[in-house]
Design an enzyme around this catalytic site. Structure first.
Site, PDB file in Angstrom:
ATOM      1  N   GLY A 161      30.403 -34.573 -17.910  1.00 37.07           N
ATOM      2  CA  GLY A 161      30.829 -35.656 -18.450  1.00 37.07           C
ATOM      3  C   GLY A 161      32.450 -36.104 -17.777  1.00 37.07           C
ATOM      4  O   GLY A 161      32.456 -37.324 -17.396  1.00 37.07           O
ATOM      5  N   ASP A 162      33.445 -35.116 -17.845  1.00 32.72           N
ATOM      6  CA  ASP A 162      34.738 -35.272 -17.426  1.00 32.72           C
ATOM      7  C   ASP A 162      34.454 -35.752 -15.802  1.00 32.72           C
ATOM      8  O   ASP A 162      35.269 -36.518 -15.315  1.00 32.72           O
ATOM      9  CB  ASP A 162      35.392 -34.298 -17.531  1.00 32.72           C
ATOM     10  CG  ASP A 162      36.007 -34.011 -18.793  1.00 32.72           C
ATOM     11  OD1 ASP A 162      35.900 -35.070 -19.351  1.00 32.72           O
ATOM     12  OD2 ASP A 162      35.965 -32.753 -19.407  1.00 32.72           O
ATOM     13  N   THR A 163      33.761 -34.978 -15.056  1.00 30.70           N
ATOM     14  CA  THR A 163      33.688 -34.981 -13.708  1.00 30.70           C
ATOM     15  C   THR A 163      33.071 -36.464 -13.572  1.00 30.70           C
ATOM     16  O   THR A 163      33.575 -37.068 -12.364  1.00 30.70           O
ATOM     17  CB  THR A 163      32.919 -33.798 -12.986  1.00 30.70           C
ATOM     18  OG1 THR A 163      33.591 -32.728 -13.345  1.00 30.70           O
ATOM     19  CG2 THR A 163      32.792 -34.138 -11.543  1.00 30.70           C
ATOM     20  N   ALA A 165      33.364 -39.282 -14.894  1.00 29.60           N
ATOM     21  CA  ALA A 165      34.246 -40.041 -15.509  1.00 29.60           C
ATOM     22  C   ALA A 165      35.209 -40.165 -14.490  1.00 29.60           C
ATOM     23  O   ALA A 165      36.000 -41.185 -13.915  1.00 29.60           O
ATOM     24  CB  ALA A 165      34.876 -39.651 -16.764  1.00 29.60           C
ATOM     25  N   GLY A 166      35.814 -38.930 -13.736  1.00 28.63           N
ATOM     26  CA  GLY A 166      36.712 -38.929 -12.863  1.00 28.63           C
ATOM     27  C   GLY A 166      36.179 -39.605 -11.506  1.00 28.63           C
ATOM     28  O   GLY A 166      37.067 -40.379 -11.050  1.00 28.63           O
TER      29      GLY A 166
END
Length: 406
Positions: A161-163, A165-166
């Site tokens: 999810g973080d990747t 979003a980035g």
């Protein structure tokens, strides 16, 4: 291709990956971290001999690093002055934090591309809630479809999810830059609002459409995919696994011929199209499973390749690092230490270790991105940036340092 300047206040995974994308493709990125401890990513997972995370060495590549204490008025003033020198500001604090520091979009120059990452977006009832990738992957729908129906939902062993979003944040920043460029001078900037949960939601294909229009809520499906037959993961006789995708009508026929079941090809009405095959999923998948179980992985892949059926092994990082396809494409790169520039403090000099890092995609034919150096040491370029961008003297920088502002 990116001839722009970025002030990167991003943190941990999502913010750092957005900054890494922009820096890889040519942006000059000034990475801001708290003095003393630095970005939390510097201490996560596997560390290099200097005690710095290898994850940081990869995600922090190509940056120029400075420290600024955002809890101190003088530190915030440094950031505010630097924001006047850049095209893009990137941050992933909880919504409202930057405004509380007097560093929100309304506080800075009007043509700034203000790129924000949060758990749930800048508006809505959950906006101010903290958002970690694990929780936001669940909220975005991914964890519902990932795993097996009779077991707890499964998370992948990466911060997906973080990747995502980035990636969405960097994409949004580039779109906003393009719009500003095409609109001409005196064009105001805009806010890019990327959230972890919505970035995950954006990967959910037509799941919400299927539910709203038909009531069909796509379930978890293990190593297969719902309503697409045959596509799945199969165990071979040597204990390794192969992924086979034979769901197109002609591909399916070639697959069944390759495993010695030509009578189950698409020419038979019971298997003529995907809908018919879904009704006989257990029979079809069972036939493929039995065939794979009697052969080693290498043989399975060779037979599938000859039959022009998409298939392949499940690779570990050991496999990937030695695979000729990855090598030929330049996907495994080397990064040396970050350069010393101008007034870099000797105590902040890089340790000098070369590290191996993955390439960042996509591949561009005429203006490709590149890995120029690994993630720098904490505050390695503070003096250089303050002197060259803000015209500060050594005495002014020393005073800020004595106050704990940088």
């Amino acid at each position: 291709p990116l001839q722009c300047w970025v002030l990167d206040l991003g943190q941990v995974v999502a913010g750092n990956f957005a900054g890494a994308l922009l820096a890889y493709f040519g942006a000059t990125v000034y990475k801001v971290e708290p003095p003393g401890k630095g970005d939390a990513l510097r201490s996560l997972r596997v560390l290099d001999p200097s005690g710095t995370s290898l994850w940081w060495r990869a995600h922090g590549r190509n940056r120029l690093c400075l420290t600024a204490n955002l809890h101190a008025p003088e530190g915030r003033e440094v950031v505010k002055k630097l924001s006047d020198k850049v095209d893009v500001l990137l941050e992933n604090f909880r919504p409202g934090v930057m405004e509380g520091w007097g560093l929100g979009p309304a506080d800075l120059k009007p043509d700034l591309i203000y790129t924000r990452i949060s758990g749930y977006g800048q508006t809505g009832p959950r906006a101010k809630e903290p958002g970690y990738a694990s929780v936001c992957e669940a909220f975005g729908g991914f964890r519902h479809v990932n795993g097996y129906a009779d077991r707890p939902p499964v998370r992948p062993n990466i911060s997906l999810g973080d990747t995502l979003a980035g990636m969405h944040a960097a994409f949004g920043a580039v779109m906003a830059l393009l719009q500003r460029q095409r609109a001409g001078t005196h064009t105001p900037g805009q806010v890019v609002d990327a959230s972890i949960s919505e970035s995950v939601f954006n990967m959910m294909e037509a799941c919400v459409t299927e539910y709203v229009m038909t009531g069909s809520d796509r379930p978890p499906s293990g190593s297969t995919i719902s309503d697409v037959v045959p596509s799945g993961t199969f165990r071979c006789s040597d204990g390794r696994y192969v992924v086979i995708g034979g769901n197109g009508d002609s591909v399916y026929t070639r697959l069944m011929e390759a495993i010695g079941k030509p009578e189950m090809g698409a020419s038979h009405p019971d298997y003529a199209n995907n809908a018919a095959r879904c009704a006989r999923v257990d029979e079809i998948m069972g036939a493929i499973e039995s065939w794979c179980a009697g052969r080693p992985l290498s043989e399975v892949v060779a037979v599938m390749k000859k039959a022009r059926v998409p298939s392949g092994p499940i690779l570990s990082m050991r496999d990937i690092s030695q695979d000729p396809q990855y090598t030929a494409r330049g996907m495994i790169q080397k990064a040396g230490p970050a350069p010393s520039l101008g007034a870099d403090r000797p105590a902040a000099a890089a340790a000098g270790q070369e590290v191996t890092v993955p390439a960042i995609l996509p591949v561009l034919s005429r203006t490709p991105g590149s890995t120029r150096w690994a993630g720098p040491e904490l505050g390695q370029h503070t003096d250089f940036i303050l002197q060259t961008e803000l015209g500060m003297s050594a005495a002014e920088i020393a005073e800020l340092r004595s106050k704990g502002a940088i």
